[in-house]
Design a protein around this motif. Structure first.
Motif, PDB file in Angstrom:
ATOM      1  N   ALA A  95       5.175 -77.559   4.530  1.00  0.00           N
ATOM      2  CA  ALA A  95       5.420 -76.506   5.523  1.00  0.00           C
ATOM      3  C   ALA A  95       6.530 -75.543   4.950  1.00  0.00           C
ATOM      4  O   ALA A  95       7.332 -75.122   5.502  1.00  0.00           O
ATOM      5  N   GLY A  96       6.456 -75.266   3.351  1.00  0.00           N
ATOM      6  CA  GLY A  96       7.480 -74.537   2.721  1.00  0.00           C
ATOM      7  C   GLY A  96       6.976 -74.054   1.596  1.00  0.00           C
ATOM      8  O   GLY A  96       5.715 -73.551   1.567  1.00  0.00           O
ATOM      9  N   ASP A  97       7.866 -74.003   0.551  1.00  0.00           N
ATOM     10  CA  ASP A  97       7.217 -73.592  -0.712  1.00  0.00           C
ATOM     11  C   ASP A  97       6.982 -74.770  -1.843  1.00  0.00           C
ATOM     12  O   ASP A  97       7.135 -75.791  -1.418  1.00  0.00           O
ATOM     13  N   VAL A  98       7.207 -74.299  -3.217  1.00  0.00           N
ATOM     14  CA  VAL A  98       6.643 -75.443  -4.157  1.00  0.00           C
ATOM     15  C   VAL A  98       7.902 -76.072  -4.141  1.00  0.00           C
ATOM     16  O   VAL A  98       7.800 -77.657  -4.604  1.00  0.00           O
ATOM     17  N   ALA A  99       9.271 -75.884  -3.890  1.00  0.00           N
ATOM     18  CA  ALA A  99      10.282 -76.624  -4.038  1.00  0.00           C
ATOM     19  C   ALA A  99      10.369 -77.711  -2.815  1.00  0.00           C
ATOM     20  O   ALA A  99      10.540 -78.799  -3.234  1.00  0.00           O
ATOM     21  N   ALA A 100       9.873 -77.250  -1.824  1.00  0.00           N
ATOM     22  CA  ALA A 100       9.831 -78.165  -0.665  1.00  0.00           C
ATOM     23  C   ALA A 100       8.450 -79.197  -0.924  1.00  0.00           C
ATOM     24  O   ALA A 100       8.645 -80.368  -0.472  1.00  0.00           O
ATOM     25  N   LEU A 101       7.403 -78.720  -1.391  1.00  0.00           N
ATOM     26  CA  LEU A 101       6.629 -79.644  -1.759  1.00  0.00           C
ATOM     27  C   LEU A 101       6.995 -80.587  -2.729  1.00  0.00           C
ATOM     28  O   LEU A 101       6.325 -81.904  -2.566  1.00  0.00           O
ATOM     29  N   ALA A 102       7.758 -80.205  -3.776  1.00  0.00           N
ATOM     30  CA  ALA A 102       8.060 -81.407  -4.790  1.00  0.00           C
ATOM     31  C   ALA A 102       8.988 -82.478  -4.114  1.00  0.00           C
ATOM     32  O   ALA A 102       8.964 -83.455  -4.529  1.00  0.00           O
ATOM     33  N   VAL A 103       9.623 -82.042  -2.966  1.00  0.00           N
ATOM     34  CA  VAL A 103      10.804 -82.985  -2.391  1.00  0.00           C
ATOM     35  C   VAL A 103       9.675 -83.948  -1.617  1.00  0.00           C
ATOM     36  O   VAL A 103      10.176 -85.090  -1.789  1.00  0.00           O
ATOM     37  N   LEU A 104       8.752 -83.231  -0.924  1.00  0.00           N
ATOM     38  CA  LEU A 104       7.733 -84.108  -0.272  1.00  0.00           C
ATOM     39  C   LEU A 104       7.250 -85.276  -0.875  1.00  0.00           C
ATOM     40  O   LEU A 104       7.014 -86.348  -0.784  1.00  0.00           O
ATOM     41  N   ILE A 105       6.570 -84.817  -2.210  1.00  0.00           N
ATOM     42  CA  ILE A 105       5.853 -85.865  -3.032  1.00  0.00           C
ATOM     43  C   ILE A 105       6.868 -86.918  -3.367  1.00  0.00           C
ATOM     44  O   ILE A 105       6.627 -87.946  -3.751  1.00  0.00           O
ATOM     45  N   ALA A 106       8.125 -86.548  -4.003  1.00  0.00           N
ATOM     46  CA  ALA A 106       8.911 -87.087  -4.673  1.00  0.00           C
ATOM     47  C   ALA A 106       9.325 -88.332  -3.595  1.00  0.00           C
ATOM     48  O   ALA A 106       9.859 -89.506  -3.993  1.00  0.00           O
ATOM     49  N   ALA A 107       9.479 -88.048  -2.204  1.00  0.00           N
ATOM     50  CA  ALA A 107       9.904 -88.783  -1.388  1.00  0.00           C
ATOM     51  C   ALA A 107       8.658 -89.912  -0.850  1.00  0.00           C
ATOM     52  O   ALA A 107       8.966 -90.681   0.067  1.00  0.00           O
ATOM     53  N   ALA A 108       7.426 -89.403  -1.342  1.00  0.00           N
ATOM     54  CA  ALA A 108       6.416 -90.281  -0.752  1.00  0.00           C
ATOM     55  C   ALA A 108       6.122 -91.444  -1.080  1.00  0.00           C
ATOM     56  O   ALA A 108       5.228 -92.230  -0.662  1.00  0.00           O
ATOM     57  N   GLY A 109       6.907 -92.071  -2.129  1.00  0.00           N
ATOM     58  CA  GLY A 109       6.604 -93.823  -2.683  1.00  0.00           C
ATOM     59  C   GLY A 109       5.427 -93.707  -3.627  1.00  0.00           C
ATOM     60  O   GLY A 109       4.927 -94.934  -3.654  1.00  0.00           O
ATOM     61  N   LEU A 110       4.985 -92.579  -4.380  1.00  0.00           N
ATOM     62  CA  LEU A 110       4.208 -92.927  -5.384  1.00  0.00           C
ATOM     63  C   LEU A 110       4.759 -93.757  -6.500  1.00  0.00           C
ATOM     64  O   LEU A 110       5.866 -93.480  -6.716  1.00  0.00           O
ATOM     65  N   PRO A 111       3.938 -94.430  -7.163  1.00  0.00           N
ATOM     66  CA  PRO A 111       4.310 -95.591  -8.256  1.00  0.00           C
ATOM     67  C   PRO A 111       5.138 -94.488  -9.458  1.00  0.00           C
ATOM     68  O   PRO A 111       4.488 -93.289  -9.661  1.00  0.00           O
ATOM     69  N   ALA A 112       5.905 -95.077  -9.983  1.00  0.00           N
ATOM     70  CA  ALA A 112       6.210 -94.360 -11.362  1.00  0.00           C
ATOM     71  C   ALA A 112       5.418 -94.236 -12.261  1.00  0.00           C
ATOM     72  O   ALA A 112       4.231 -95.126 -12.384  1.00  0.00           O
ATOM     73  N   GLY A 113       5.308 -92.941 -12.909  1.00  0.00           N
ATOM     74  CA  GLY A 113       4.311 -92.718 -13.643  1.00  0.00           C
ATOM     75  C   GLY A 113       2.924 -92.006 -13.006  1.00  0.00           C
ATOM     76  O   GLY A 113       1.815 -91.852 -13.647  1.00  0.00           O
ATOM     77  N   ALA A 114       2.797 -91.968 -11.878  1.00  0.00           N
ATOM     78  CA  ALA A 114       1.644 -91.778 -10.946  1.00  0.00           C
ATOM     79  C   ALA A 114       1.315 -90.043 -11.668  1.00  0.00           C
ATOM     80  O   ALA A 114       2.215 -89.353 -11.696  1.00  0.00           O
ATOM     81  N   ARG A 115      -0.114 -89.835 -11.610  1.00  0.00           N
ATOM     82  CA  ARG A 115      -0.683 -88.591 -12.143  1.00  0.00           C
ATOM     83  C   ARG A 115      -1.210 -88.048 -10.797  1.00  0.00           C
ATOM     84  O   ARG A 115      -1.757 -88.420 -10.016  1.00  0.00           O
ATOM     85  N   ILE A 116      -0.730 -86.735 -10.655  1.00  0.00           N
ATOM     86  CA  ILE A 116      -0.841 -85.741  -9.525  1.00  0.00           C
ATOM     87  C   ILE A 116      -1.758 -84.861  -9.811  1.00  0.00           C
ATOM     88  O   ILE A 116      -1.489 -83.658 -10.920  1.00  0.00           O
ATOM     89  N   LEU A 117      -2.915 -84.446  -9.495  1.00  0.00           N
ATOM     90  CA  LEU A 117      -4.096 -83.441  -9.987  1.00  0.00           C
ATOM     91  C   LEU A 117      -3.460 -82.362  -8.936  1.00  0.00           C
ATOM     92  O   LEU A 117      -3.206 -82.271  -7.763  1.00  0.00           O
ATOM     93  N   HIS A 118      -3.283 -80.883  -9.699  1.00  0.00           N
ATOM     94  CA  HIS A 118      -2.721 -79.789  -9.199  1.00  0.00           C
ATOM     95  C   HIS A 118      -3.651 -78.591  -9.630  1.00  0.00           C
ATOM     96  O   HIS A 118      -3.237 -77.947 -10.627  1.00  0.00           O
ATOM     97  N   PRO A 119      -4.850 -78.543  -8.827  1.00  0.00           N
ATOM     98  CA  PRO A 119      -5.784 -77.507  -9.151  1.00  0.00           C
ATOM     99  C   PRO A 119      -5.258 -76.092  -8.559  1.00  0.00           C
ATOM    100  O   PRO A 119      -4.580 -76.046  -7.372  1.00  0.00           O
ATOM    101  N   GLY A 120      -5.771 -75.040  -8.878  1.00  0.00           N
ATOM    102  CA  GLY A 120      -5.292 -73.900  -8.389  1.00  0.00           C
ATOM    103  C   GLY A 120      -5.860 -72.637  -9.207  1.00  0.00           C
ATOM    104  O   GLY A 120      -6.756 -72.909  -9.983  1.00  0.00           O
ATOM    105  N   GLY A 121      -5.131 -71.460  -8.985  1.00  0.00           N
ATOM    106  CA  GLY A 121      -5.733 -70.387  -9.560  1.00  0.00           C
ATOM    107  C   GLY A 121      -4.950 -70.189 -10.947  1.00  0.00           C
ATOM    108  O   GLY A 121      -4.039 -70.874 -11.425  1.00  0.00           O
ATOM    109  N   GLU A 122      -5.201 -69.382 -11.556  1.00  0.00           N
ATOM    110  CA  GLU A 122      -4.636 -68.875 -12.830  1.00  0.00           C
ATOM    111  C   GLU A 122      -3.302 -68.686 -12.920  1.00  0.00           C
ATOM    112  O   GLU A 122      -2.420 -69.080 -13.744  1.00  0.00           O
ATOM    113  N   GLU A 123      -2.881 -67.826 -11.932  1.00  0.00           N
ATOM    114  CA  GLU A 123      -1.471 -67.815 -11.653  1.00  0.00           C
ATOM    115  C   GLU A 123      -0.932 -68.183 -10.533  1.00  0.00           C
ATOM    116  O   GLU A 123      -1.408 -68.521  -9.313  1.00  0.00           O
ATOM    117  N   ARG A 124       0.269 -69.022 -10.650  1.00  0.00           N
ATOM    118  CA  ARG A 124       0.852 -69.593  -9.643  1.00  0.00           C
ATOM    119  C   ARG A 124       2.424 -69.481  -9.634  1.00  0.00           C
ATOM    120  O   ARG A 124       2.865 -69.081 -10.455  1.00  0.00           O
TER     121      ARG A 124
END
Length: 232
Positions: A95-124
């Motif tokens: 519910a925010g921007d990329v910085a807020a998204l990073a905070v959400l993911i970092a706090a999600a408890g994913l294992p160290a070294g987890a690989r996160i697919l980030h699909p999107g457009g050419e410009e982000r």
């Protein structure tokens, strides 16, 4: 007031609804159109992160079966809705921007070294990989679409500029404002475009309009559509 909206769909239609609620009429003339880009999304991932509501519909159908069960992190609620429509089930919205998204993911408890697919457009906007590196998480970008620019000014825009039926134009990005400037100049309509009231999301957007020598440029107090529309 009749207002020109050149942003692509589906954003353009949402903006038109917001303008109608304020008593304004919109002329929709998207200057960009999304087209899919072939991408290899194979591999093992622990999660998927999406920063555009357009992305889920651009994912290759064959990849969805493998990706849909993954935890899906969305930058905002509209993106979360698009993920749900594409078949994702475990969806978490920043519910925010990329910085807020990073905070959400970092706090999600994913294992160290987890690989996160980030699909999107050419410009982000933003650098999700850099934001998550301190948390020991690996972001794998993948381009699944590009925004193709129109080669000429849409006929409806040319007609409206010649007739003087437009009062204002909304501009959301430097690239789009620059393309609007280029197409109006090529069509010989720079003077007609210059007399509009131009409402810009940022100073960088406004700068892209300078070749038109606009008589009225208003920059939103904050880079949000609500502030842009409030300036009308």
């Amino acid at each position: 007031m009749r207002v020109l909206v050149t942003r692509p769909e589906p954003e353009a239609s949402r903006t038109a609804e917001s303008l109608a609620a304020l008593g304004h009429a919109a002329l929709l003339a998207p200057l960009f159109e999304a087209e899919p880009v072939a991408a290899d999304l194979g591999g093992a991932y622990d999660a998927i992160a999406v920063t555009s509501a357009r992305t889920p519909a651009m994912l290759p159908p064959g990849a969805l079966a493998a990706l849909a069960p993954l935890p899906a992190f969305a930058v905002g609620d509209r993106t979360a809705e698009a993920l749900a429509a594409a078949g994702f089930r475990d969806i978490r919205s920043a519910a925010g921007d990329v910085a807020a998204l990073a905070v959400l993911i970092a706090a999600a408890g994913l294992p160290a070294g987890a690989r996160i697919l980030h699909p999107g457009g050419e410009e982000r906007a933003g650098d999700l990989a850099a934001a998550l590196a301190p948390a020991g998480l690996s972001v794998v970008p993948a381009t699944v679409y590009r925004m193709r620019a129109k080669a000429t000014l849409p006929p409806a825009v040319g007609d409206a500029l010649r007739s003087g039926s437009l009062a204002a134009a909304l501009h959301y990005s430097p690239r789009a404002a620059g393309l609007f400037t280029t197409l109006c100049t090529a069509a010989g309509l720079a003077p007609e475009a210059g007399v509009l009231r131009h409402l810009c999301l940022s100073a960088a957007v406004a700068a892209a309009l300078e070749p038109l020598r606009p008589s009225c440029v208003i920059t939103a107090q904050r880079p949000r559509e609500a502030d842009l529309l409030a300036a009308l």
